[in-house]
Every structure is written in structure tokens, then in C-alpha cells.
Motif scaffolding. Structure first.
Motif: not given
Length: 154
Positions: A40-69
Motif C-alpha cells: 500500500x502507499x499513501x497519496x502524496x502528502x497523506x498519512x494515517x488520519x481520517x479522510x486520507x487516501x491510499x492505494x493497495x495492490x492485491x494478489x491472489x492465485x487467480x488475479x492481481x488488482x489495485x484498490x483505492x481506499x
């Protein structure tokens, strides 16, 4: 609209709640404990506070995908959580003092909005996709909690 699908589990960690929070709120370390989320990585200038955004990269045997949180709760020493999508799935860590340590709980909620999104995206295959995500949460949360305990107690 369907009811949310939920699952939660807990583990005792030999560390104070503030120390536990410091680890679980550092999303850049998620790949150390999650069986599915590799990084996972924070959007530029973001961190662990309410309202902050980050992206995650997920991997399983079947597929790989990114999420926005988006972080929805950031209460140091008490709770840290985020909404994927946002609004589709909510993940939350809660910390409660317990003896000489902390009861660390992880919860997963697949919201009615998330289920509606799956119905639209996967059509007749939505039920199978929802069942697969539910099974993954039930399998991954205990594994994640055990890994967090090991990492925090090192």
C-alpha cells in the motif's frame, strides 16, 4: 437492499494499544502481514488520519488488482479503519487494553453498496464473487492477526 456481510476476529498482543496502533495504521507495511494485500502507499502528502487516501495492490492465485481506499477512523491507540471503493468494504482494527497488552480486533464489512456494485459488475456471477470475497475475509483475518502479533511482539 441486502444486509452487510461481516466477519471479525481478535487476538491478544503483548504490547500497549499505542504501539499496536502505530503498526496497524502504517499502511505502507501491510504487505508484511496481509496474505492478499502485497503493498500500500499513501497519496502524496497523506498519512494515517481520517479522510486520507491510499492505494493497495492485491494478489491472489487467480488475479492481481489495485484498490483505492479512504481512512474513515484514525483514533490513536483505539481504532484505525478504511473504506475500499470507498463505500464498498470497510476494514477496521480496534485496540482495547487487556491485562498487560492489547486485544487487537480486525473486522470486515461488505456493505450493501459493495454488494450492489458486485451485482452490476459481475451479473449472474455476482453471488459466487461475493461468496469468494467472504471466504477470503474469513480465512485471511486470523492469518493477518497472527502475523501482526508476531511482528509487534518481536
Amino acid at each position: 437492499m441486502s444486509a452487510p456481510l461481516t466477519f471479525a476476529d481478535s487476538i491478544h498482543v503483548d504490547a500497549d494499544p499505542a504501539s499496536v496502533y502505530a503498526v496497524v495504521s502504517d499502511v505502507t507495511r501491510t504487505g508484511e502481514w496481509s496474505p492478499t494485500c502485497q503493498e500500500c502507499w499513501w497519496d502524496e502528502g497523506q498519512g494515517p488520519r481520517a479522510g486520507a487516501w491510499f492505494t493497495g495492490r492485491n494478489v491472489t492465485a487467480e488475479r492481481e488488482w489495485k484498490t483505492r481506499s479512504q481512512v474513515v477512523v484514525a483514533d490513536p491507540g483505539a481504532a484505525f479503519g478504511w473504506s475500499v471503493g470507498p463505500g464498498r468494504v470497510v476494514w477496521t482494527y480496534r485496540m482495547e487494553p487487556s491485562g498487560d497488552g492489547t486485544l487487537l480486533s480486525e473486522s470486515w464489512e461488505f456493505t450493501p453498496e459493495g454488494q450492489a456494485y458486485f451485482a452490476e459488475r459481475f451479473g449472474e456471477h455476482a453471488a459466487a464473487q461475493i461468496a469468494a470475497r467472504t471466504a477470503a475475509a474469513r480465512e485471511d483475518i486470523p492469518v493477518t492477526l497472527a502475523a501482526l502479533k508476531r511482528i509487534i511482539e518481536q
